[in-house]
Design a protein around this motif. Structure first.
Motif, PDB file in Angstrom:
ATOM      1  N   THR A 299      12.196  18.435  25.284  1.00  0.00           N
ATOM      2  CA  THR A 299      11.583  19.235  26.009  1.00  0.00           C
ATOM      3  C   THR A 299      11.996  20.277  25.328  1.00  0.00           C
ATOM      4  O   THR A 299      14.078  20.751  25.335  1.00  0.00           O
ATOM      5  N   GLU A 300      12.135  22.450  25.257  1.00  0.00           N
ATOM      6  CA  GLU A 300      12.025  23.380  24.111  1.00  0.00           C
ATOM      7  C   GLU A 300      13.179  22.895  23.109  1.00  0.00           C
ATOM      8  O   GLU A 300      15.036  22.955  22.759  1.00  0.00           O
ATOM      9  N   PRO A 301      12.950  21.790  21.724  1.00  0.00           N
ATOM     10  CA  PRO A 301      13.813  21.319  21.026  1.00  0.00           C
ATOM     11  C   PRO A 301      13.760  22.977  20.183  1.00  0.00           C
ATOM     12  O   PRO A 301      14.715  22.391  19.635  1.00  0.00           O
ATOM     13  N   MET A 302      13.267  23.647  20.081  1.00  0.00           N
ATOM     14  CA  MET A 302      13.454  24.731  19.233  1.00  0.00           C
ATOM     15  C   MET A 302      14.928  25.821  19.422  1.00  0.00           C
ATOM     16  O   MET A 302      15.922  25.874  18.924  1.00  0.00           O
ATOM     17  N   GLN A 303      14.392  25.577  20.856  1.00  0.00           N
ATOM     18  CA  GLN A 303      16.163  26.570  21.544  1.00  0.00           C
ATOM     19  C   GLN A 303      16.740  25.563  21.437  1.00  0.00           C
ATOM     20  O   GLN A 303      18.558  26.608  21.256  1.00  0.00           O
ATOM     21  N   LYS A 304      16.914  24.465  21.224  1.00  0.00           N
ATOM     22  CA  LYS A 304      18.247  24.101  22.064  1.00  0.00           C
ATOM     23  C   LYS A 304      18.473  23.996  19.844  1.00  0.00           C
ATOM     24  O   LYS A 304      19.990  23.518  19.573  1.00  0.00           O
ATOM     25  N   LEU A 305      17.606  23.877  19.284  1.00  0.00           N
ATOM     26  CA  LEU A 305      18.038  23.959  17.837  1.00  0.00           C
ATOM     27  C   LEU A 305      19.290  25.001  17.590  1.00  0.00           C
ATOM     28  O   LEU A 305      19.624  24.782  16.376  1.00  0.00           O
ATOM     29  N   LYS A 306      18.753  26.001  18.394  1.00  0.00           N
ATOM     30  CA  LYS A 306      19.449  27.766  17.334  1.00  0.00           C
ATOM     31  C   LYS A 306      20.605  27.153  17.773  1.00  0.00           C
ATOM     32  O   LYS A 306      20.797  28.871  17.635  1.00  0.00           O
ATOM     33  N   GLN A 307      20.707  26.925  18.998  1.00  0.00           N
ATOM     34  CA  GLN A 307      22.272  26.566  19.727  1.00  0.00           C
ATOM     35  C   GLN A 307      23.136  26.729  18.756  1.00  0.00           C
ATOM     36  O   GLN A 307      24.096  26.765  18.752  1.00  0.00           O
ATOM     37  N   LEU A 308      22.729  25.044  17.943  1.00  0.00           N
ATOM     38  CA  LEU A 308      23.480  24.159  17.026  1.00  0.00           C
ATOM     39  C   LEU A 308      23.436  25.577  15.666  1.00  0.00           C
ATOM     40  O   LEU A 308      24.344  25.654  15.136  1.00  0.00           O
ATOM     41  N   TYR A 309      22.131  25.502  15.482  1.00  0.00           N
ATOM     42  CA  TYR A 309      21.449  26.444  14.779  1.00  0.00           C
ATOM     43  C   TYR A 309      21.106  28.146  13.867  1.00  0.00           C
ATOM     44  O   TYR A 309      19.415  27.779  14.087  1.00  0.00           O
ATOM     45  N   PRO A 310      22.361  29.316  14.011  1.00  0.00           N
ATOM     46  CA  PRO A 310      20.950  29.877  14.995  1.00  0.00           C
ATOM     47  C   PRO A 310      20.291  30.767  14.272  1.00  0.00           C
ATOM     48  O   PRO A 310      18.912  31.407  14.800  1.00  0.00           O
ATOM     49  N   ASN A 311      20.246  30.002  12.415  1.00  0.00           N
ATOM     50  CA  ASN A 311      19.214  30.611  12.007  1.00  0.00           C
ATOM     51  C   ASN A 311      18.214  29.664  11.524  1.00  0.00           C
ATOM     52  O   ASN A 311      17.227  29.866  10.528  1.00  0.00           O
ATOM     53  N   THR A 312      17.468  28.755  12.247  1.00  0.00           N
ATOM     54  CA  THR A 312      16.645  27.782  12.762  1.00  0.00           C
ATOM     55  C   THR A 312      14.864  29.274  12.812  1.00  0.00           C
ATOM     56  O   THR A 312      15.217  29.581  13.784  1.00  0.00           O
ATOM     57  N   LEU A 313      14.572  28.786  11.579  1.00  0.00           N
ATOM     58  CA  LEU A 313      13.185  29.621  11.883  1.00  0.00           C
ATOM     59  C   LEU A 313      11.659  28.907  11.686  1.00  0.00           C
ATOM     60  O   LEU A 313      10.742  29.461  12.536  1.00  0.00           O
ATOM     61  N   ALA A 314      11.858  26.912  11.551  1.00  0.00           N
ATOM     62  CA  ALA A 314      10.563  26.719  12.041  1.00  0.00           C
ATOM     63  C   ALA A 314      11.142  25.564  11.669  1.00  0.00           C
ATOM     64  O   ALA A 314      12.255  25.046  11.992  1.00  0.00           O
TER      65      ALA A 314
END
Length: 371
Positions: A299-314
């Protein structure tokens, strides 16, 4: 005479909602530092200064500060044409007044017939135009971009001074030049690419529009490429500018790279591996496009990725993947309809289905199966 060839700055560019303006300020500061070292006689910007026809004030300020530094403070003449992203009226405002400081902003087709001359070099500027604009100006029923370019060149040929080096500055697609996702089509419903044969009368052709600096292989025709990587289809492309010089009558060019503040990276792998940092990357601060497997129930994978890699764009879920074990056994995993819908939804919204959405879909699927 040393000429700097650059293009496709796309000031104000955004990718998936993220602004590149800070990155553009960073790379333009580098560009200024290089100009101090290069000491060029002329800078040519071959279109697409801005990414949109109506840039906001902060974007325009970046360009104005660059012009002030290069043209007024460093006294470098600059030739600028509009690209297909620029507004001719906005970019060309005050152009006649700017000529007095050798800032030549060309946005009209008539300017093509008024070369800018520096010693033994004559520069012919052909700003971006639409085929309909060419029809009106040429009073001819041209139907393609190539036909328009051919007509313009045929008209200018008698005017060329063969005692000078004649350069064409343009913003269009040459035959065979590959395009990237961030390049907007020049025309709709007609062929837009141009054959190099129609440009043979020029000693050099300096182009904008194609973002890859090595998109074509000619001795006298060049794209400078864009200022930065502006889409994930450009991740392997070098970015920078070209120096152009004539040595013993021959055109010599060198590509000079510029280093971006953040690079674009495409990363493929398993969701858990990425979350645990088990993957190769240039920096945790890169702009990432993750293409991940085994994340159907996250659930909410984008938000979890951005916590570790804040510049995740896609984020793209890679769901139809065959494992090594499945290859050997000949068995392919069959996803349930709800899993397929959830993956598709994540791909386009970067969010998982809510409990309510799942409940409604399960009900709908059950009804369909019962029919």
């Amino acid at each position: 005479m040393k000429i700097i060839h650059t293009a496709d700055w796309h000031l104000g560019k955004r990718l998936n909602g993220h602004s590149f303006l800070d990155d553009q300020r960073h790379v333009l500061a580098q560009f200024v530092e290089q100009m101090v070292l290069e000491q060029p006689d002329l800078i040519i910007i071959a279109g697409d200064i801005y990414d949109k026809a109506h840039p906001n004030k902060s974007v325009v300020t970046v360009f104005e500060e660059m012009v002030q530094t290069l043209n007024l403070e460093m006294s470098i003449p600059i030739v600028i044409i509009n690209g297909n992203h620029d507004s001719k009226e906005r970019l060309g405002y005050g152009a006649s007044w700017f000529n007095h400081s050798q800032l030549y902003i060309r946005t009209t087709l008539s300017s093509f017939f008024e070369p800018i001359v520096f010693d033994d070099i004559a520069i012919y500027t052909l700003p971006f135009f639409t085929v309909s604009e060419a029809r009106v100006f040429l009073e001819s029923d041209v139907k393609t971009y190539e036909q328009a370019i051919k007509s313009f060149v045929e008209l200018i040929k008698p005017q060329l001074d063969l005692q000078k080096k004649n350069l064409l500055v343009g913003h269009f697609t040459l035959n065979g030049a590959p395009k990237s996702d961030s390049e907007r089509d020049l025309t709709i419903g007609t062929i837009e690419s141009v054959s190099s044969t129609y440009l043979a009368c020029f000693d050099g052709v300096l182009l904008g529009h194609i973002h890859h600096p090595f998109a074509i292989d000619y001795d006298h025709i060049f794209y400078s490429g864009s200022l930065l990587q502006y889409s994930f289809s450009e991740v392997k492309q070098a970015k920078g500018y070209r120096t152009i010089e004539f040595v013993d009558g021959q055109m010599k060019q060198t590509f000079k790279p510029l280093k971006s503040q953040h690079e674009l990276e495409v990363v493929k792998g398993k969701y858990e591996d990425i979350m645990n940092g088990h993957f190769e990357r240039k920096s945790d601060e890169s702009y990432f496009h993750f293409k991940l497997t085994e994340m159907q129930h996250v659930t909410e994978p984008m938000q979890k990725l951005k916590q570790l890699y804040p510049n995740t764009l896609a984020l793209t879920p890679e769901v139809f993947v065959i494992s090594d074990e499945q290859r050997h056994t000949g068995e392919i995993k069959q996803l349930e309809p709800l899993e397929i819908i959830d993956s598709f939804y994540q791909m386009h919204t970067e969010q998982s289905l809510s409990d309510i959405q799942r409940e409604q879909l399960e009900k709908l699927i059950s009804e369909q199966r019962g029919m």
